[in-house]
Design an enzyme around this catalytic site. Structure first.
Site, mmCIF file in Angstrom:
data_model
loop_
_atom_site.group_PDB
_atom_site.id
_atom_site.type_symbol
_atom_site.label_atom_id
_atom_site.label_comp_id
_atom_site.label_asym_id
_atom_site.label_seq_id
_atom_site.Cartn_x
_atom_site.Cartn_y
_atom_site.Cartn_z
ATOM 1 N N ARG A 37 0.815 -1.213 0.000
ATOM 2 C CA ARG A 37 0.000 0.000 0.000
ATOM 3 C C ARG A 37 0.854 1.272 0.000
ATOM 4 O O ARG A 37 0.350 2.370 0.193
ATOM 5 C CB ARG A 37 -0.918 0.014 1.226
ATOM 6 C CG ARG A 37 -1.909 -1.139 1.258
ATOM 7 C CD ARG A 37 -2.941 -1.037 0.139
ATOM 8 N NE ARG A 37 -3.860 -2.170 0.151
ATOM 9 C CZ ARG A 37 -4.804 -2.374 -0.771
ATOM 10 N NH1 ARG A 37 -4.935 -1.515 -1.769
ATOM 11 N NH2 ARG A 37 -5.589 -3.429 -0.715
ATOM 12 N N HIS A 67 5.168 -9.384 -6.591
ATOM 13 C CA HIS A 67 3.973 -8.617 -6.942
ATOM 14 C C HIS A 67 4.215 -7.152 -6.614
ATOM 15 O O HIS A 67 4.586 -6.808 -5.498
ATOM 16 C CB HIS A 67 2.763 -9.133 -6.164
ATOM 17 C CG HIS A 67 1.437 -8.752 -6.770
ATOM 18 N ND1 HIS A 67 1.075 -7.435 -6.990
ATOM 19 C CD2 HIS A 67 0.393 -9.500 -7.188
ATOM 20 C CE1 HIS A 67 -0.129 -7.402 -7.524
ATOM 21 N NE2 HIS A 67 -0.564 -8.648 -7.661
ATOM 22 N N TYR A 70 -0.165 -2.452 -5.066
ATOM 23 C CA TYR A 70 -1.455 -2.184 -5.703
ATOM 24 C C TYR A 70 -1.602 -0.715 -6.082
ATOM 25 O O TYR A 70 -2.388 -0.367 -6.965
ATOM 26 C CB TYR A 70 -2.594 -2.551 -4.755
ATOM 27 C CG TYR A 70 -2.673 -4.016 -4.394
ATOM 28 C CD1 TYR A 70 -2.670 -5.001 -5.372
ATOM 29 C CD2 TYR A 70 -2.772 -4.412 -3.057
ATOM 30 C CE1 TYR A 70 -2.748 -6.338 -5.043
ATOM 31 C CE2 TYR A 70 -2.855 -5.749 -2.708
ATOM 32 C CZ TYR A 70 -2.841 -6.708 -3.701
ATOM 33 O OH TYR A 70 -2.922 -8.031 -3.360
ATOM 34 N N HIS A 107 -0.661 -4.959 -11.623
ATOM 35 C CA HIS A 107 -1.972 -4.622 -12.162
ATOM 36 C C HIS A 107 -1.784 -3.497 -13.173
ATOM 37 O O HIS A 107 -1.177 -2.461 -12.836
ATOM 38 C CB HIS A 107 -2.904 -4.159 -11.048
ATOM 39 C CG HIS A 107 -3.253 -5.236 -10.065
ATOM 40 N ND1 HIS A 107 -4.129 -5.034 -9.022
ATOM 41 C CD2 HIS A 107 -2.856 -6.531 -9.967
ATOM 42 C CE1 HIS A 107 -4.252 -6.149 -8.321
ATOM 43 N NE2 HIS A 107 -3.492 -7.078 -8.881
ATOM 44 N N GLU A 142 -1.316 -8.506 -15.319
ATOM 45 C CA GLU A 142 -2.314 -9.382 -14.705
ATOM 46 C C GLU A 142 -3.685 -9.169 -15.345
ATOM 47 O O GLU A 142 -4.094 -8.024 -15.597
ATOM 48 C CB GLU A 142 -2.399 -9.125 -13.205
ATOM 49 C CG GLU A 142 -3.360 -10.067 -12.481
ATOM 50 C CD GLU A 142 -3.256 -9.979 -10.976
ATOM 51 O OE1 GLU A 142 -4.219 -10.405 -10.311
ATOM 52 O OE2 GLU A 142 -2.219 -9.506 -10.461
ATOM 53 N N ASP A 176 -5.524 -14.535 -13.571
ATOM 54 C CA ASP A 176 -6.145 -14.683 -12.257
ATOM 55 C C ASP A 176 -7.540 -15.275 -12.444
ATOM 56 O O ASP A 176 -8.381 -14.689 -13.128
ATOM 57 C CB ASP A 176 -6.224 -13.322 -11.568
ATOM 58 C CG ASP A 176 -6.729 -13.403 -10.141
ATOM 59 O OD1 ASP A 176 -7.860 -13.895 -9.948
ATOM 60 O OD2 ASP A 176 -6.006 -12.995 -9.219
ATOM 61 N N HIS A 179 -10.410 -13.074 -11.238
ATOM 62 C CA HIS A 179 -10.589 -11.904 -12.090
ATOM 63 C C HIS A 179 -11.243 -12.252 -13.420
ATOM 64 O O HIS A 179 -12.159 -11.545 -13.863
ATOM 65 C CB HIS A 179 -9.235 -11.242 -12.357
ATOM 66 C CG HIS A 179 -8.599 -10.659 -11.145
ATOM 67 N ND1 HIS A 179 -7.340 -10.104 -11.169
ATOM 68 C CD2 HIS A 179 -9.026 -10.550 -9.864
ATOM 69 C CE1 HIS A 179 -7.028 -9.662 -9.962
ATOM 70 N NE2 HIS A 179 -8.030 -9.940 -9.146
ATOM 71 N N HIS A 211 -2.822 -17.046 -11.007
ATOM 72 C CA HIS A 211 -3.312 -16.805 -9.658
ATOM 73 C C HIS A 211 -4.561 -17.673 -9.487
ATOM 74 O O HIS A 211 -5.559 -17.474 -10.187
ATOM 75 C CB HIS A 211 -3.681 -15.337 -9.456
ATOM 76 C CG HIS A 211 -2.498 -14.444 -9.258
ATOM 77 N ND1 HIS A 211 -2.578 -13.071 -9.353
ATOM 78 C CD2 HIS A 211 -1.203 -14.726 -8.946
ATOM 79 C CE1 HIS A 211 -1.384 -12.545 -9.115
ATOM 80 N NE2 HIS A 211 -0.545 -13.541 -8.869
ATOM 81 N N ASP A 224 -14.313 -8.456 -8.315
ATOM 82 C CA ASP A 224 -13.000 -8.849 -7.794
ATOM 83 C C ASP A 224 -12.951 -8.960 -6.271
ATOM 84 O O ASP A 224 -12.424 -8.079 -5.578
ATOM 85 C CB ASP A 224 -11.913 -7.872 -8.275
ATOM 86 C CG ASP A 224 -10.520 -8.235 -7.746
ATOM 87 O OD1 ASP A 224 -10.347 -9.336 -7.218
ATOM 88 O OD2 ASP A 224 -9.613 -7.397 -7.875
ATOM 89 N N HIS A 226 -11.750 -12.173 -3.781
ATOM 90 C CA HIS A 226 -11.261 -13.541 -3.744
ATOM 91 C C HIS A 226 -11.915 -14.341 -2.618
ATOM 92 O O HIS A 226 -12.228 -13.803 -1.562
ATOM 93 C CB HIS A 226 -9.746 -13.561 -3.537
ATOM 94 C CG HIS A 226 -8.980 -12.916 -4.640
ATOM 95 N ND1 HIS A 226 -7.603 -12.981 -4.722
ATOM 96 C CD2 HIS A 226 -9.380 -12.192 -5.721
ATOM 97 C CE1 HIS A 226 -7.198 -12.329 -5.798
ATOM 98 N NE2 HIS A 226 -8.262 -11.831 -6.408
ATOM 99 N N GLU A 256 -3.953 -16.780 -3.844
ATOM 100 C CA GLU A 256 -4.132 -15.471 -3.201
ATOM 101 C C GLU A 256 -5.443 -15.462 -2.417
ATOM 102 O O GLU A 256 -6.127 -14.452 -2.323
ATOM 103 C CB GLU A 256 -4.174 -14.359 -4.241
ATOM 104 C CG GLU A 256 -2.891 -14.131 -4.993
ATOM 105 C CD GLU A 256 -3.032 -12.987 -5.964
ATOM 106 O OE1 GLU A 256 -2.117 -12.163 -6.050
ATOM 107 O OE2 GLU A 256 -4.073 -12.910 -6.657
#
Length: 282
Positions: A37, A67, A70, A107, A142, A176, A179, A211, A224, A226, A256
């Site tokens: 973040r 990764h 975000y 992303h 992704e 993913d 997704h 993913h 989205d 999970h 994930e």
């Protein structure tokens, strides 16, 4: 053979992640390149990275996945935010050369009202600014669920980015399952058709990682969220078909799902058992 792992914390170092993966019976894993973040990155320890590389080699791991945060957005409507995203990715790729031959996933971003075409162009411009011919890391776009102004909810959008990237051999795609299901691709009933469409639009040669996630939302919801394996709208049976599909054999599969380590261990064991049973039936 199914190469499967989960998302691990990098706070204790690279070799520690490798040892944790082995305890979970995993032979790949994913981790955040820095605070997911924020922008802070822990200094790389060359000896620690070398210890992880030896562990990966000696235990025949599939490639591991770093990764990106975000918060990065290569197609923000704010030029400073676009520049920050590119600088951060460039720094991550430079640091990853201590872990040669691995994968870096991000992303694609949100165009925030500028439109898909502008978003695609800005993402490609950002990648062209940071990719280097000598890098050993493959950068993965992704697949996204398509919520809001996300770029990457359709295969055609990822193809359009790849078409504009100059160093295509440094690029790949991470699919993913949550997704693409939320984005409207029917991996539950028509997995072969989805993979055929992926191949026709993007090319399976670009597919480098999966993913593996269930979804809390119905297919096509474009939301989205999970879910744990078997606790969502996709279901265990469909995800086993993904994990055991011959066209995906050898790829790293990263969970994930909303889990702590014991839950990941259970899901890894479940998927290994179910995919082995599936392969015996074929």
């Amino acid at each position: 053979m199914l190469h499967i792992g989960c998302h691990l914390s990098s706070t204790k170092g690279f070799a520690a992640m490798g040892r944790q993966a082995l305890k979970l019976q995993a032979d790949t894993f994913q981790y955040f390149s820095r605070n997911p973040r924020g922008s802070r990155a822990k200094a790389m320890d060359a000896a620690d990275a070398a210890a992880l590389m030896e562990l990966l080699r000696s235990n025949r791991f599939a490639p591991i996945v770093a990764h990106a945060p975000y918060t990065l957005n290569l197609c923000s409507n704010d030029p400073e935010k676009r520049a920050f995203a590119a600088e951060t990715i460039a720094d991550d790729l430079s640091r990853m050369e201590l872990l040669p031959g691995q994968l870096y996933n991000f992303h694609p971003g949100s165009h925030v009202g500028q439109g898909i075409d502008v978003g695609v162009e800005q993402i490609a411009d950002g990648l062209n600014a940071v990719l280097k011919p000598e890098q050993s890391t493959t950068v993965l776009l992704e697949t996204m669920a398509g919520k809001g102004s996300e770029v990457g909810g359709r295969f055609e959008e990822l193809r359009a980015i790849l078409d504009r990237v100059e160093l295509k051999d440094k690029m790949g795609v991470c699919l993913d399952t949550c997704h693409v299901s939320d984005g409207g691709y029917d991996i539950i009933h028509s997995l072969d058709d989805v993979l055929r469409q992926f191949d026709q639009v993007i090319g399976l040669r670009y597919l480098r990682a999966i993913h593996l996630n269930d979804s809390k939302n119905p297919p096509g919801s474009r939301k989205d969220r999970h879910a744990r394996i078997g606790e969502g709208s996709i279901g265990t049976e469909a995800l086993v078909r993904v994990a055991s599909h011959p066209l995906l054999r050898g790829l790293p599969f990263c969970l994930e799902t909303p889990n702590e380590l014991p839950g990941y261990a259970e899901e890894i064991a479940l998927m290994r058992k179910k995919t082995a049973e599936q392969e015996e039936r074929v």
